[in-house]
Design an enzyme around this catalytic site. Structure first.
Site, PDB file in Angstrom:
ATOM      1  N   GLY A  51       0.868  -1.178   0.000  1.00  0.00           N
ATOM      2  CA  GLY A  51       0.000   0.000   0.000  1.00  0.00           C
ATOM      3  C   GLY A  51       0.905   1.228   0.000  1.00  0.00           C
ATOM      4  N   ALA A  52       0.621   2.168  -0.897  1.00  0.00           N
ATOM      5  CA  ALA A  52       1.569   3.261  -1.140  1.00  0.00           C
ATOM      6  C   ALA A  52       1.979   4.022   0.138  1.00  0.00           C
ATOM      7  CB  ALA A  52       0.997   4.192  -2.197  1.00  0.00           C
ATOM      8  N   ARG A  93      10.220  -1.280  -4.939  1.00  0.00           N
ATOM      9  CA  ARG A  93       9.003  -1.262  -5.760  1.00  0.00           C
ATOM     10  C   ARG A  93       8.982   0.073  -6.520  1.00  0.00           C
ATOM     11  NH1 ARG A  93       3.552  -3.351  -3.242  1.00  0.00           N
ATOM     12  NH2 ARG A  93       3.246  -3.813  -5.450  1.00  0.00           N
ATOM     13  N   ASP A 243      -1.438   4.944  -6.285  1.00  0.00           N
ATOM     14  CA  ASP A 243      -0.010   4.762  -5.997  1.00  0.00           C
ATOM     15  C   ASP A 243       0.829   5.940  -6.489  1.00  0.00           C
ATOM     16  OD1 ASP A 243      -1.166   1.883  -6.010  1.00  0.00           O
ATOM     17  OD2 ASP A 243       0.755   1.806  -4.947  1.00  0.00           O
ATOM     18  N   ASN A 253      -3.065   3.002 -10.089  1.00  0.00           N
ATOM     19  CA  ASN A 253      -3.503   2.207  -8.934  1.00  0.00           C
ATOM     20  C   ASN A 253      -3.470   0.739  -9.357  1.00  0.00           C
ATOM     21  OD1 ASN A 253      -4.505   2.082  -6.186  1.00  0.00           O
ATOM     22  ND2 ASN A 253      -6.471   1.472  -7.041  1.00  0.00           N
ATOM     23  N   LYS A 254      -3.846  -0.118  -8.449  1.00  0.00           N
ATOM     24  CA  LYS A 254      -3.802  -1.560  -8.669  1.00  0.00           C
ATOM     25  C   LYS A 254      -4.423  -1.972  -9.999  1.00  0.00           C
ATOM     26  CE  LYS A 254      -2.211  -3.955  -6.663  1.00  0.00           C
ATOM     27  NZ  LYS A 254      -0.828  -4.326  -7.009  1.00  0.00           N
TER      28      LYS A 254
HETATM   29  O1  MRU Z   1       0.533  -3.846  -4.718  1.00  0.00           O
HETATM   30  P1  MRU Z   1      -0.084  -3.155  -3.538  1.00  0.00           P
HETATM   31  O2  MRU Z   1      -0.931  -4.050  -2.712  1.00  0.00           O
HETATM   32  O3  MRU Z   1       0.940  -2.395  -2.739  1.00  0.00           O
HETATM   33  O4  MRU Z   1      -1.038  -2.086  -4.212  1.00  0.00           O
HETATM   34  C1  MRU Z   1      -1.793  -1.251  -3.381  1.00  0.00           C
HETATM   35  C2  MRU Z   1      -2.710  -0.366  -4.140  1.00  0.00           C
HETATM   36  O5  MRU Z   1      -2.778  -0.376  -5.353  1.00  0.00           O
HETATM   37  C3  MRU Z   1      -3.478   0.630  -3.317  1.00  0.00           C
HETATM   38  O6  MRU Z   1      -4.722   0.887  -3.888  1.00  0.00           O
HETATM   39  C4  MRU Z   1      -2.671   1.943  -3.257  1.00  0.00           C
HETATM   40  O7  MRU Z   1      -1.352   1.688  -2.880  1.00  0.00           O
HETATM   41  C5  MRU Z   1      -3.270   2.913  -2.329  1.00  0.00           C
HETATM   42  S1  MRU Z   1      -3.112   2.408  -0.653  1.00  0.00           S
HETATM   43  C6  MRU Z   1      -3.802   3.602   0.323  1.00  0.00           C
END
Ligand code: MRU
EC number: 5.3.1.23
Length: 352
Positions: A51-52, A93, A243, A253-254
């Protein structure tokens, strides 16, 4: 976890960092102790912490752990070795800008601090703790600002989210899930619909876990069910995290977020992005400049221990996608609710 007993994924405790091991949820709620910067880098890479905003906070503590490992009293040598720690953490990452933002803030603190190496180390620990505390506050403000953006009718909304932008993806409370929490508190939420989020299943494993802990009603769907649900008028708003957001409002985002935005547009459902301003990368003009992480194809060809594909198949496993600004109704930040095109105007005003 409940409103009175909130969850924090990154905790400074007994001279080390405790991380909730997010790879084990929801089957096991446990913490791993991180004592060394190298282990923090590994924890970010393997998504023990994810999560970012949460990886930004974790990287800030990683910088302090790295600083603590440097045995010299020579300031220049200390700074140059701290740069190496920064580089190791940056290589974990590539997409979430919060990681780079937090590392830069820690480095800047070191460069600007006067005093002995030991004094700089103490200031670095304080800065990591400040980053942690600020993110928590920021999330609460995002959550409450979200209430101003959500549709006024019906009174009780069904909100769809993707991935996990919750307490465990931040310092606490969450961004997209922060808005869901605030809506629940204010009696504005009928239920949350959580997209499972192939391939890592953050929606199925983590978002549902957070909701269940707090008694927030949650319905899990597979990613491919979203269009059908919108066509059935089952969803009043989509709220997701981000992100990295470019200066023009394009938001990474994801993986799967972009398709949700397209589907939402087709069904006239407002699509919101919730993120702290530290997620906005004003150095890039558009989302085309965002590096998209590609992860191990085992994430898609394997379910648990079982390989599900025949020999001879190629794989492509991008972890994020970019939603163009024109599909986003608003970006909800700690400083307010912005149309995507207003972000840059806000920034220019702040700089003036
Ligand atoms: O690969 P991840 O689980 O780190 O990806 C997380 C996301 O895409 C979240 O939506 C994003 O980081 C926002 S978290 C507040």
């Amino acid at each position: 976890m409940s409103q009175n007993n909130p969850v924090y994924p990154v905790i400074w405790h007994n001279n080390s960092v405790s991380l909730i091991d997010q790879t084990r949820l929801p089957l096991e709620y446990s913490y791993v102790e991180i004592h060394r910067s190298e282990d923090m880098a590994q924890a970010i890479k393997t998504m023990i912490v994810r999560g970012a905003p949460a990886i930004g906070v974790a990287a800030a503590y990683g910088m302090y752990l790295g600083a603590r490992e440097i045995k010299t009293n020579n300031r220049n040598e200390f700074i140059s070795r701290l740069e190496q720690v920064a580089q190791m953490l940056r290589e974990t990452r590539p997409t979430a800008v919060n990681l780079f933002w937090a590392i830069s803030r820690m480095l800047k603190t070191a460069y600007e601090s006067i005093g002995t190496v030991d004094e700089i180390k103490s200031i670095l620990l304080e800065t990591a703790q400040t980053i942690n505390a600020e993110d928590l506050q920021t999330c609460h403000r995002i959550g409450d600002n979200g209430l101003k953006a959500l549709p006024e009718t019906p009174e009780k909304l069904t909100i769809l989210t993707h991935c996990n932008a919750g307490a465990i993806a931040t310092a606490g409370y969450g961004t997209a899930l922060g808005i869901v929490r605030s809506a629940w508190r204010e009696g504005r939420l009928e239920k949350l619909m959580a997209g499972e989020t192939r391939p890592r299943l953050q929606g199925a494993k983590l978002t549902t876990w957070e909701c269940v802990q707090e008694g927030i009603p949650v319905t899990l769907i597979t990613d491919s069910m979203a269009a059908h649900c919108m066509k059935q008028n089952m969803i009043h708003a989509v709220v997701v995290g981000a992100d990295r957001i470019a200066a023009n409002g394009d938001a990474a985002n994801k993986i799967g977020t972009y398709s949700l935005a397209l589907i939402a547009k087709a069904h006239n459902v407002p699509f919101f992005v919730a993120a702290p301003l530290s997620t906005v990368d004003f150095s890039i003009a558009s989302g085309n400049e965002i590096t998209i992480e590609e992860r191990n194809p085992a994430e898609i060809y394997q379910v648990g221990e079982t390989i599900i594909t025949p020999e001879g198949v190629d794989f492509y496993n991008p972890a994020f996608d970019v939603t163009p600004a024109e599909l986003i109704a608003a970006i909800i930040t700690e400083e307010g609710v912005f149309a995507p095109s207003e972000l840059i105007k806000y920034q220019n005003k702040q700089m003036a």
